[in-house]
Design a protein around this motif. Structure first.
Motif, PDB file in Angstrom:
ATOM      1  N   GLU A   1      -5.608  14.722  11.554  1.00 30.58           N
ATOM      2  CA  GLU A   1      -4.393  15.126  10.845  1.00 30.58           C
ATOM      3  C   GLU A   1      -3.196  14.267  11.246  1.00 30.58           C
ATOM      4  O   GLU A   1      -2.401  13.871  10.396  1.00 30.58           O
TER       5      GLU A   1
ATOM      6  N   GLN B   1      -3.650  10.885   9.589  1.00 33.00           N
ATOM      7  CA  GLN B   1      -3.456  10.929   8.136  1.00 33.00           C
ATOM      8  C   GLN B   1      -1.974  11.052   7.787  1.00 33.00           C
ATOM      9  O   GLN B   1      -1.525  10.517   6.772  1.00 33.00           O
ATOM     10  N   ALA B   2      -1.221  11.753   8.657  1.00 25.19           N
ATOM     11  CA  ALA B   2       0.213  11.915   8.390  1.00 25.19           C
ATOM     12  C   ALA B   2       0.984  10.611   8.601  1.00 25.19           C
ATOM     13  O   ALA B   2       2.135  10.497   8.175  1.00 25.19           O
ATOM     14  N   ARG B   3       0.358   9.627   9.233  1.00 27.07           N
ATOM     15  CA  ARG B   3       1.079   8.397   9.584  1.00 27.07           C
ATOM     16  C   ARG B   3       0.546   7.135   8.918  1.00 27.07           C
ATOM     17  O   ARG B   3       1.178   6.085   8.978  1.00 27.07           O
ATOM     18  N   CYS B   4      -0.653   7.214   8.308  1.00 27.01           N
ATOM     19  CA  CYS B   4      -1.320   5.987   7.855  1.00 27.01           C
ATOM     20  C   CYS B   4      -1.573   5.980   6.355  1.00 27.01           C
ATOM     21  O   CYS B   4      -1.736   7.023   5.731  1.00 27.01           O
ATOM     22  N   GLY B   5      -1.665   4.781   5.811  1.00 26.67           N
ATOM     23  CA  GLY B   5      -2.052   4.620   4.426  1.00 26.67           C
ATOM     24  C   GLY B   5      -3.559   4.523   4.240  1.00 26.67           C
ATOM     25  O   GLY B   5      -4.104   4.948   3.235  1.00 26.67           O
ATOM     26  N   ARG B   6      -4.250   3.922   5.224  1.00 25.57           N
ATOM     27  CA  ARG B   6      -5.708   3.761   5.111  1.00 25.57           C
ATOM     28  C   ARG B   6      -6.335   4.118   6.447  1.00 25.57           C
ATOM     29  O   ARG B   6      -5.845   3.691   7.493  1.00 25.57           O
ATOM     30  N   MET B   7      -7.405   4.909   6.414  1.00 21.94           N
ATOM     31  CA  MET B   7      -8.064   5.368   7.630  1.00 21.94           C
ATOM     32  C   MET B   7      -9.477   4.779   7.659  1.00 21.94           C
ATOM     33  O   MET B   7     -10.307   5.075   6.793  1.00 21.94           O
ATOM     34  N   VAL B   8      -9.704   3.957   8.681  1.00 18.85           N
ATOM     35  CA  VAL B   8     -10.948   3.182   8.753  1.00 18.85           C
ATOM     36  C   VAL B   8     -11.891   3.811   9.779  1.00 18.85           C
ATOM     37  O   VAL B   8     -11.464   4.179  10.879  1.00 18.85           O
TER      38      VAL B   8
ATOM     39  N   HIS C   1      -5.862   1.314  -0.701  1.00 18.85           N
ATOM     40  CA  HIS C   1      -4.439   1.607  -0.567  1.00 18.85           C
ATOM     41  C   HIS C   1      -3.876   0.711   0.523  1.00 18.85           C
ATOM     42  O   HIS C   1      -4.298   0.783   1.677  1.00 18.85           O
TER      43      HIS C   1
ATOM     44  N   PRO D   1       3.597   5.103   5.357  1.00 28.28           N
ATOM     45  CA  PRO D   1       4.948   5.568   5.672  1.00 28.28           C
ATOM     46  C   PRO D   1       5.773   4.491   6.396  1.00 28.28           C
ATOM     47  O   PRO D   1       5.231   3.659   7.120  1.00 28.28           O
ATOM     48  N   TYR D   2       7.081   4.562   6.204  1.00 30.10           N
ATOM     49  CA  TYR D   2       8.013   3.659   6.869  1.00 30.10           C
ATOM     50  C   TYR D   2       7.772   3.664   8.377  1.00 30.10           C
ATOM     51  O   TYR D   2       7.537   4.727   8.928  1.00 30.10           O
TER      52      TYR D   2
ATOM     53  N   ALA E   1       6.163   5.006   0.655  1.00 28.57           N
ATOM     54  CA  ALA E   1       4.753   5.312   0.939  1.00 28.57           C
ATOM     55  C   ALA E   1       3.979   5.695  -0.312  1.00 28.57           C
ATOM     56  O   ALA E   1       2.756   5.773  -0.288  1.00 28.57           O
TER      57      ALA E   1
END
Lengths: 537, 537
Positions: A449, A452-459, A474, A478-479, A485
């Motif tokens: 969580e 996900q709240a901080r990233c555009g893509r989760m690898v 994507h 986020p800034y 974003a």
């Protein structure tokens, strides 16, 4: 056209690089500032006029233009690659791949509009019952029976002239005819590129190819303009009243400066700036035990290839103290310490790398784990792995930012709780990577969580470098990863940065754009009374 | 939770209007400023915690919550309408319709996510050949054969806490549980409403209904918070680091002030402000000849109903000198001059109307064509039609702006060329209306283009008031109509203001959100390897 004549007068006929920058300063008759302003005004006026012509073209004609640019780049490929290699110090094999990727962007973004998805078409007609859905089995409460009385048809239209600032690290794919330009042209917008001074000749060569494509497609010359100059030119372009949007790829400082200029305009305009990212990689012991040696190899390449000059370079590695992390850290340090120094893109970037690396290493508690100890050239970078205990990292926000170049910081956390604290302390990121077993992640929902709240893509169990150009990509976050974003810099969905909806209420068929006509002559996807379809109605 | 306790301590248990504004100034122990800041911090901390719970709910649970709010409003309808009528001076019949519309917004935005369209899901898998399309008959050039290597799955996720500033002119539909709140909740975001002081009791009553719905759905109390206060509270909410987005409906001055605050934050956030619009209506002689008397009747109602206090009120009527315009102007002036004065929403709006009306009438060349000549109450507005020659309008940008209230300016143009000049001189608009025959428009493509470049919705032979809540509606437009022309304030597409994409790369099925799992258990629309489908793969 008066505007066009002025552009021609400034650029000299036949010159694609319309406004040579350095000449401004040499002009004896006019202040640089006012000459820049009048060149910018002329460029924008010509851009608006060209945009009006382009907007009348069909979707297929737009697509053909983007394909033609890709073909023209193919014709000049060898020359462009050689020029770029000389200007950027990137190797030719990499540049050849990058040029191909650039062509693919033009090709696929050009194709994207043909099925109508980027047009976001919605049609509601008076005959339809409002808002029925499976959720209520067709039975609506009284207040749910709202019947539309108007015929409403909505589609995306181009915003207008887009000013593109290319990146130094991708002279093709994120520059002159790169993703931002391809997306803006696919959106139906005219483009003005402010050439990157670090690869001005490459940029000029690419611009020639684009302008040949425009000529071949019978499109106005000013649909794509290429200007050279410094910060004053960039600022004047962003501030001109006719500029409709800005796309930027580069440093946080540069992106923020343009964002601030655009927000302060009497009429603010959107700026999509893709900026810095530390791209944290979380290393959990189970996965390190299974795959530590392989991960060390993978990450070494991801940290150091192209001298680490990727926006998705993993700059933060975050693990939990223990034998698995020790073994992995040793393996990674050994590998990184034998990667030879490489010449960076230009002296400014090399200097910034050297400073930021030194600043990080100056912080008490930060130690070098692996680096080559040999003298390096002035514009070269030394690949470096440093380590820091979790508590020091948490106390030192300066360590959280991107160091652009082949540098990574391994954060050694006391335990899983501290690792979570580190995740929660991070700023916005383009990517976040989880090297972990499925079981490990099942036990750490808070980590997922937080990321996900901080990233555009989760690898998962891979490296963040290697941004594939497909619609599901994507590339945003986020800034300070980006200034907004909600949008992506890569993939055909990035076209949406440069369009806005227009709704036609109660129009006669013959005056509507083809895309919105009842029988759907283009066969595009449309939401008609809530149902997606490519049929007419 | 400490944050929750603090909110409770401030609000008093059982009070829904968590932070009473005026009390700040009366507190003897703390400066208002620091008390506001700590109340805002507590609200945002509680909002983030509630948002984390809400994000874990399924799409159906979100939908059920929005439906529950609509039901709770039904339960309190009579009381809410009576309160609103007292506070706003709008009549009960109109308020009953507005409340129904508000319920329909909650109902339809709640339903919108169920088919997955607002989730914007795209999935690309390694097995698929890249970017094939009809355009090339399956034959790609060499550089077109880019094969995806990663499994990429993208969907929209909620941005985080959204601060909503409601409008004075729609105490239900654009306020506490209005369109912005409904869209933010449908997006999965927690909401903090800054109550509008002009209908504070209505707002409080609506907030109670929302909080009953949250309790009935087992959702955290802080998912929806309702704060009362002045500009310092609004500013502090926009500036708080945990605020993720802002929605505003109101004046240009107010919207721009919030936009500027948000843009100047260390971490800028999106502000969607729906602000002023003059809503030009172009009147061409052919249509006036056919329908002049009927149009005069239609426009009178559109200009004067609810005391002209609609963001889509037609404030500029633009015609070409001639007998048709004379006859229409006479008919319209007669009708407007017998519409009785009406009490406006509050004294500030009445004062602003009286000033702006007087300023317009003070300009040499502007003349009153129709208005009631009788004494009016202090907070009443006199419906007014004024006229001005085209050349004076072009020379006086002050006349181009919205006068909020029952005022319209008829611009009499010399000819079609001057009418086009007027169209080109206009700023961004929510709507543009064309009263014209098909033949007349066929001959004026430049007018269509000029209007499309400036408007969000283009109306044919109707009035711009009456904004239907369907997906095909667009309620937005270039600045100063809104701060971001790419988004809408009405219709389920407005949900997109409050979401951003996240891409999952190479994730195992069991850790993916249901929406992205291979077999598509929710049956939502997804673009899988470029093809829209509700099937699994």
């Amino acid at each position: 056209m008066r505007a066009k004549e002025r552009v021609d007068a400034i650029s000299g006929t036949g010159e694609v690089c319309a406004v040579p920058g350095p000449n401004f300063a040499q002009s004896p008759r006019m202040e640089p500032q006012s000459q820049t302003l009048s060149a910018v005004a002329a460029a924008l006026e010509a851009s608006v006029a060209a945009g009006a012509v382009y907007r009348r073209k069909t979707l297929r004609e737009r697509t053909a233009f983007l394909h033609a640019i890709a073909r023209e780049l193919e014709a000049d490929a060898d020359k462009l690659i050689a020029t770029a290699a000389r200007e950027t110090h990137l190797d030719e094999a990499r540049l050849r791949l990058e040029l191909r990727r650039t062509q693919w962007q033009l090709f696929s973004y050009g194709n994207a509009s043909l099925d109508g998805i980027p047009l976001g078409i919605s049609i509601d007609t008076p005959s339809a019952a409002g808002g029925r859905s499976e959720a209520d089995g067709g039975k609506l409460p009284d207040w749910g029976k709202v019947q539309p009385k108007q015929d409403l048809r909505k589609m995306q239209v181009p915003l207008g002239p887009v000013v593109v600032f290319g990146a130094s690290n991708f002279p093709f794919a994120y520059s002159t005819a790169g993703g931002d330009t391809a997306a803006a042209l696919a959106a139906g917008c005219p483009v003005i590129v402010k050439a990157h001074p670090a690869h001005a000749e490459t940029s000029c060569g690419v611009a020639t190819a684009v302008q040949r494509a425009a000529a071949a497609c019978g499109l106005p010359e000013a649909l794509f303009q290429h200007l050279e100059g410094g910060f004053d030119l960039g600022g004047a372009l962003v501030q001109h009243p006719l500029t409709a949007a800005v796309a930027f790829t580069g440093s946080l400082e540069g992106g923020r400066a343009l964002f601030d200029l655009a927000a302060a305009r009497p009429r603010p305009i959107p700026v999509f700036a893709e900026m810095g990212s530390a791209n944290p990689v979380f290393l959990l012991p189970g996965q390190l035990a299974e795959q530590g040696a392989e991960l060390a190899k993978l990450l070494t390449a991801s940290i150091t290839s192209s001298a680490g000059q990727f926006c998705t370079k993993p700059g933060l590695l975050i693990g939990i103290e223990g034998p698995e992390l020790d073994a992995f850290a040793d393996a990674l340090a050994k590998r990184i310490s034998i990667v030879p120094p490489a010449e960076m893109l230009h002296s400014g970037i090399a200097k910034a790398f050297q400073h930021k690396r030194a600043d990080a290493l100056d912080i008490a508690g930060v130690e070098v784990a692996g680096t080559l100890s040999c003298p390096v050239g002035r514009n070269e970078s030394i690949p470096t792995l440093a380590t820091v205990p979790g508590e020091i990292f948490l106390a030192q926000p300066a360590l959280h930012h991107e160091v652009f170049g082949p540098f990574a910081l391994l954060v050694r956390c006391r335990d899983a709780a501290q690792l979570l604290d580190v995740a929660l302390a991070l700023e916005g990121q383009l990517t976040g990577t989880l090297m972990a077993t499925t079981e490990e992640l099942r036990e750490l929902p808070e980590l997922l969580e937080a990321l996900q709240a901080r990233c555009g893509r989760m690898v998962r169990n891979g490296v963040p470098t290697g941004v594939e150009v497909v619609t599901a990509m994507h590339h945003g976050g986020p800034y300070p990863a980006t200034t907004d974003a909600r949008f992506t810099a890569v993939g055909a969905d990035g076209i949406g940065r440069f369009t806005r909806p227009v709704c036609f209420q109660n129009w006669e068929e013959e005056l509507l754009p083809e895309e919105l006509q009842r029988h759907n002559p283009l066969g595009v996807w449309r939401r008609v009374n809530g149902v997606l379809s490519r049929e007419g109605f």
